[in-house]
Design a protein around this motif. Structure first.
Motif, PDB file in Angstrom:
ATOM      1  N   GLU A   1       0.862  -1.185   0.000  1.00  0.00           N
ATOM      2  CA  GLU A   1       0.000   0.000   0.000  1.00  0.00           C
ATOM      3  C   GLU A   1       0.897   1.233   0.000  1.00  0.00           C
ATOM      4  O   GLU A   1       1.787   1.365   0.833  1.00  0.00           O
ATOM      5  N   LYS A   2       0.670   2.120  -0.947  1.00  0.00           N
ATOM      6  CA  LYS A   2       1.430   3.361  -1.010  1.00  0.00           C
ATOM      7  C   LYS A   2       0.862   4.337   0.011  1.00  0.00           C
ATOM      8  O   LYS A   2      -0.294   4.727  -0.053  1.00  0.00           O
ATOM      9  N   ASN A   3       1.655   4.674   1.004  1.00  0.00           N
ATOM     10  CA  ASN A   3       1.200   5.650   1.991  1.00  0.00           C
ATOM     11  C   ASN A   3       2.394   6.380   2.589  1.00  0.00           C
ATOM     12  O   ASN A   3       3.541   6.121   2.241  1.00  0.00           O
ATOM     13  N   THR A   4       2.131   7.297   3.484  1.00  0.00           N
ATOM     14  CA  THR A   4       3.194   8.062   4.124  1.00  0.00           C
ATOM     15  C   THR A   4       3.869   7.208   5.187  1.00  0.00           C
ATOM     16  O   THR A   4       3.208   6.676   6.074  1.00  0.00           O
ATOM     17  N   ARG A   5       5.178   7.051   5.079  1.00  0.00           N
ATOM     18  CA  ARG A   5       5.938   6.238   6.028  1.00  0.00           C
ATOM     19  C   ARG A   5       6.499   7.151   7.115  1.00  0.00           C
ATOM     20  O   ARG A   5       7.140   8.169   6.831  1.00  0.00           O
ATOM     21  N   SER A   6       6.289   6.761   8.348  1.00  0.00           N
ATOM     22  CA  SER A   6       6.754   7.599   9.467  1.00  0.00           C
ATOM     23  C   SER A   6       8.208   7.343   9.841  1.00  0.00           C
ATOM     24  O   SER A   6       8.817   8.144  10.536  1.00  0.00           O
ATOM     25  N   LYS A   7       8.756   6.234   9.351  1.00  0.00           N
ATOM     26  CA  LYS A   7      10.129   5.867   9.717  1.00  0.00           C
ATOM     27  C   LYS A   7      10.957   5.595   8.465  1.00  0.00           C
ATOM     28  O   LYS A   7      10.408   5.362   7.390  1.00  0.00           O
ATOM     29  N   ASP A   8      12.275   5.599   8.635  1.00  0.00           N
ATOM     30  CA  ASP A   8      13.159   5.513   7.476  1.00  0.00           C
ATOM     31  C   ASP A   8      13.560   4.083   7.109  1.00  0.00           C
ATOM     32  O   ASP A   8      13.100   3.537   6.121  1.00  0.00           O
ATOM     33  N   PHE A   9      14.443   3.473   7.917  1.00  0.00           N
ATOM     34  CA  PHE A   9      15.046   2.197   7.535  1.00  0.00           C
ATOM     35  C   PHE A   9      14.664   1.080   8.501  1.00  0.00           C
ATOM     36  O   PHE A   9      14.512   1.303   9.702  1.00  0.00           O
ATOM     37  N   VAL A  10      14.567  -0.145   7.941  1.00  0.00           N
ATOM     38  CA  VAL A  10      14.274  -1.308   8.776  1.00  0.00           C
ATOM     39  C   VAL A  10      15.131  -2.490   8.324  1.00  0.00           C
ATOM     40  O   VAL A  10      15.332  -2.713   7.124  1.00  0.00           O
ATOM     41  N   PHE A  11      15.636  -3.216   9.294  1.00  0.00           N
ATOM     42  CA  PHE A  11      16.360  -4.472   9.073  1.00  0.00           C
ATOM     43  C   PHE A  11      15.521  -5.579   9.685  1.00  0.00           C
ATOM     44  O   PHE A  11      15.001  -5.432  10.794  1.00  0.00           O
ATOM     45  N   CYS A  12      15.378  -6.702   8.979  1.00  0.00           N
ATOM     46  CA  CYS A  12      14.610  -7.825   9.509  1.00  0.00           C
ATOM     47  C   CYS A  12      15.381  -9.116   9.237  1.00  0.00           C
ATOM     48  O   CYS A  12      15.586  -9.492   8.078  1.00  0.00           O
ATOM     49  N   GLY A  13      15.832  -9.766  10.290  1.00  0.00           N
ATOM     50  CA  GLY A  13      16.584 -10.999  10.098  1.00  0.00           C
ATOM     51  C   GLY A  13      17.213 -11.483  11.386  1.00  0.00           C
ATOM     52  O   GLY A  13      17.088 -10.850  12.438  1.00  0.00           O
ATOM     53  N   ARG A  14      17.899 -12.611  11.290  1.00  0.00           N
ATOM     54  CA  ARG A  14      18.599 -13.144  12.453  1.00  0.00           C
ATOM     55  C   ARG A  14      19.778 -12.245  12.804  1.00  0.00           C
ATOM     56  O   ARG A  14      20.462 -11.724  11.911  1.00  0.00           O
TER      57      ARG A  14
ATOM     58  N   LEU B   1      16.328   3.987  12.384  1.00  0.00           N
ATOM     59  CA  LEU B   1      16.630   2.609  11.971  1.00  0.00           C
ATOM     60  C   LEU B   1      15.962   1.670  12.969  1.00  0.00           C
ATOM     61  O   LEU B   1      16.141   1.804  14.180  1.00  0.00           O
ATOM     62  N   THR B   2      15.212   0.713  12.452  1.00  0.00           N
ATOM     63  CA  THR B   2      14.551  -0.286  13.290  1.00  0.00           C
ATOM     64  C   THR B   2      15.165  -1.655  13.012  1.00  0.00           C
ATOM     65  O   THR B   2      15.340  -2.026  11.847  1.00  0.00           O
TER      66      THR B   2
ATOM     67  N   GLU C   1      24.273  -2.731  22.455  1.00  0.00           N
ATOM     68  CA  GLU C   1      25.281  -1.878  23.099  1.00  0.00           C
ATOM     69  C   GLU C   1      25.910  -0.926  22.089  1.00  0.00           C
ATOM     70  O   GLU C   1      26.107   0.257  22.363  1.00  0.00           O
ATOM     71  N   LYS C   2      26.198  -1.450  20.897  1.00  0.00           N
ATOM     72  CA  LYS C   2      26.787  -0.626  19.843  1.00  0.00           C
ATOM     73  C   LYS C   2      25.825   0.485  19.426  1.00  0.00           C
ATOM     74  O   LYS C   2      26.232   1.639  19.242  1.00  0.00           O
ATOM     75  N   SER C   3      24.535   0.145  19.311  1.00  0.00           N
ATOM     76  CA  SER C   3      23.545   1.136  18.886  1.00  0.00           C
ATOM     77  C   SER C   3      23.403   2.249  19.912  1.00  0.00           C
ATOM     78  O   SER C   3      23.193   3.416  19.559  1.00  0.00           O
ATOM     79  N   GLN C   4      23.535   1.912  21.182  1.00  0.00           N
ATOM     80  CA  GLN C   4      23.413   2.923  22.237  1.00  0.00           C
ATOM     81  C   GLN C   4      24.600   3.878  22.242  1.00  0.00           C
ATOM     82  O   GLN C   4      24.459   5.047  22.618  1.00  0.00           O
ATOM     83  N   ARG C   5      25.747   3.376  21.824  1.00  0.00           N
ATOM     84  CA  ARG C   5      26.915   4.264  21.680  1.00  0.00           C
ATOM     85  C   ARG C   5      26.736   5.198  20.488  1.00  0.00           C
ATOM     86  O   ARG C   5      27.114   6.370  20.529  1.00  0.00           O
ATOM     87  N   ILE C   6      26.142   4.673  19.411  1.00  0.00           N
ATOM     88  CA  ILE C   6      25.945   5.463  18.201  1.00  0.00           C
ATOM     89  C   ILE C   6      24.881   6.528  18.412  1.00  0.00           C
ATOM     90  O   ILE C   6      25.038   7.684  18.008  1.00  0.00           O
ATOM     91  N   SER C   7      23.778   6.144  19.049  1.00  0.00           N
ATOM     92  CA  SER C   7      22.658   7.074  19.216  1.00  0.00           C
ATOM     93  C   SER C   7      21.937   6.812  20.538  1.00  0.00           C
ATOM     94  O   SER C   7      21.002   5.998  20.600  1.00  0.00           O
ATOM     95  N   PRO C   8      22.349   7.508  21.587  1.00  0.00           N
ATOM     96  CA  PRO C   8      21.694   7.313  22.885  1.00  0.00           C
ATOM     97  C   PRO C   8      20.301   7.931  22.961  1.00  0.00           C
ATOM     98  O   PRO C   8      19.602   7.757  23.956  1.00  0.00           O
ATOM     99  N   VAL C   9      19.868   8.636  21.911  1.00  0.00           N
ATOM    100  CA  VAL C   9      18.581   9.346  21.978  1.00  0.00           C
ATOM    101  C   VAL C   9      17.434   8.586  21.305  1.00  0.00           C
ATOM    102  O   VAL C   9      16.335   9.103  21.169  1.00  0.00           O
ATOM    103  N   GLY C  10      17.685   7.348  20.854  1.00  0.00           N
ATOM    104  CA  GLY C  10      16.580   6.527  20.359  1.00  0.00           C
ATOM    105  C   GLY C  10      16.349   6.528  18.867  1.00  0.00           C
ATOM    106  O   GLY C  10      15.258   6.165  18.417  1.00  0.00           O
ATOM    107  N   ASN C  11      17.364   6.911  18.071  1.00  0.00           N
ATOM    108  CA  ASN C  11      17.205   6.806  16.617  1.00  0.00           C
ATOM    109  C   ASN C  11      17.157   5.349  16.162  1.00  0.00           C
ATOM    110  O   ASN C  11      16.624   5.036  15.104  1.00  0.00           O
ATOM    111  N   ILE C  12      17.752   4.463  16.979  1.00  0.00           N
ATOM    112  CA  ILE C  12      17.799   3.035  16.645  1.00  0.00           C
ATOM    113  C   ILE C  12      16.924   2.273  17.635  1.00  0.00           C
ATOM    114  O   ILE C  12      17.119   2.372  18.847  1.00  0.00           O
ATOM    115  N   ILE C  13      15.970   1.515  17.109  1.00  0.00           N
ATOM    116  CA  ILE C  13      15.018   0.783  17.948  1.00  0.00           C
ATOM    117  C   ILE C  13      15.105  -0.715  17.649  1.00  0.00           C
ATOM    118  O   ILE C  13      15.147  -1.119  16.485  1.00  0.00           O
ATOM    119  N   PHE C  14      15.144  -1.533  18.703  1.00  0.00           N
ATOM    120  CA  PHE C  14      15.121  -2.995  18.569  1.00  0.00           C
ATOM    121  C   PHE C  14      13.733  -3.497  18.967  1.00  0.00           C
ATOM    122  O   PHE C  14      13.274  -3.257  20.076  1.00  0.00           O
TER     123      PHE C  14
END
Length: 343
Positions: free
Chosen positions: A156-169, A195-196, A209-222
């Motif tokens: 569905e073509k719509n407005t995306r609220s977030k930028d990038f997503v990774f999905c995998g092991r 980034l999710t 741990e690496k993501s928290q060093r890169i962005s402690p303000v929540g740009n990266i979500i697990f």
């Protein structure tokens, strides 16, 4: 025709082989074919009763043999010594569906076993999930690509609220570490980008741990492991899926899910992923430099309201996804299995 699917890993485990085995079992059943799945993966007895096919969860040679004897044909999800001997003894037709090229960089013992597997494929009917796999096995193979759940994942073509997503092991070979390296550079130019990470695995704590060093303000979500509608809803929030696999993926069902959920996909150019992506994304060498460059181009286009790099026209997207619908792929399997059973 009675089909027994042997898939050493199976639902509720998460992975490409598990997913295609589940899809095939469902679709065979919908085609009024008697199906039994034999697996080593433990599951919930009550949930198993709700499936339209029988599931035998066992590591017993005797029980496997009994299951194979009930079938007309045994379909293996990969060549495995755990099941092939019992299938041979059952004197049933055997078809091997290959989801890899048995070319591990592991121990000498594993390499030797995989070399034997590769050579033994010459004596069976073979299906490969991509041209990449078929061209890297010594046997002759019919290429039938993987399917995705087209009833669940719909574009569905719509407005995306977030930028990038990774999905995998979350393991080294899937490239999440270099994706974080790339995103660290992206944040320098676009500090509000997101980034999710969806998935679980042994690298979770290290990556967190690496993501928290890169962005402690929540740009990266697990988000952990997601399934069903939860996964669909999460993916559809994102403009771009990133598949930074360092290994040679046999195909990549997740790529189809990304094409059916996000506006565009940035993918590694290794293995069978280019076949899964086709004209519906951007292929890159999986390193931090090329991932950064591709991600910045996506963000620049989003900021300027332009079509995203690699974003296909709707008709091209629809045609590509239609070729990988569960019904289309299962009909190809049924034709191949009927032919093998009648030989």
């Amino acid at each position: 025709m009675k089909i027994c699917i042997f898939s050493k890993p199976f639902h509720p485990a998460v992975g490409g082989v598990e997913q295609i085995a589940l899809t095939l079992a469902h679709e065979f059943s919908y085609s009024n074919i008697d199906v039994e799945v034999v697996t080593e993966t433990k599951g919930d007895i009550q949930e198993d009763k709700d499936f339209p096919f029988r599931i035998t969860r066992t590591s017993s040679f005797k029980e496997r043999y009994s299951s194979f004897r009930r079938a007309d044909i045994v379909l293996f999800m990969n060549f495995t010594f755990a099941g092939v001997p019992a299938a041979l003894l059952s004197r049933r037709a055997i078809v091997l569906s290959h989801h890899g090229i048995y070319n591990s960089k592991s121990s000498t013992k594993v390499k030797l076993l995989e070399l034997v597997k590769r050579q033994l494929t010459r004596f069976f009917t073979n299906i490969s999930v991509s041209k990449f796999v078929a061209e890297n096995l010594p046997s002759t193979s019919l290429v039938i690509p993987n399917a995705y759940n087209d009833k669940l994942f719909t574009y569905e073509k719509n407005t995306r609220s977030k930028d990038f997503v990774f999905c995998g092991r979350l393991v080294d070979e899937k490239g999440a570490t270099i994706l974080l390296d790339a995103f660290e550079e992206v944040l320098k130019k676009y500090p509000g980008s997101t980034l999710t990470i969806i998935g679980g695995g042994p690298e979770h704590s290290v990556l967190l741990e690496k993501s928290q060093r890169i962005s402690p303000v929540g740009n990266i979500i697990f988000l952990g492991v997601l399934r069903g509608e939860e996964l669909v809803d999460a993916l559809k929030e994102h403009a771009c899926m990133v598949i930074p696999s360092l290994c040679e993926e046999a195909f990549g069902i997740v790529a189809l899910e990304g094409i059916a959920s996000c506006d565009t996909v940035i993918s590694s150019n290794k293995g069978g992923l280019p076949e899964a992506i086709d004209q519906c994304g951007t292929l890159v060498t999986p390193d931090a430099y090329n991932l950064t460059k591709a991600m910045l181009e996506v963000l620049q286009s989003r900021q300027n309201g332009r079509k995203l790099p690699g974003e296909p026209e709707l008709n091209i997207r629809s045609e590509h996804l239609a070729k990988h619908s569960a019904k289309q792929i299962v009909q190809k399997y049924i034709t191949a299995l009927r032919k093998a059973a009648n030989q």
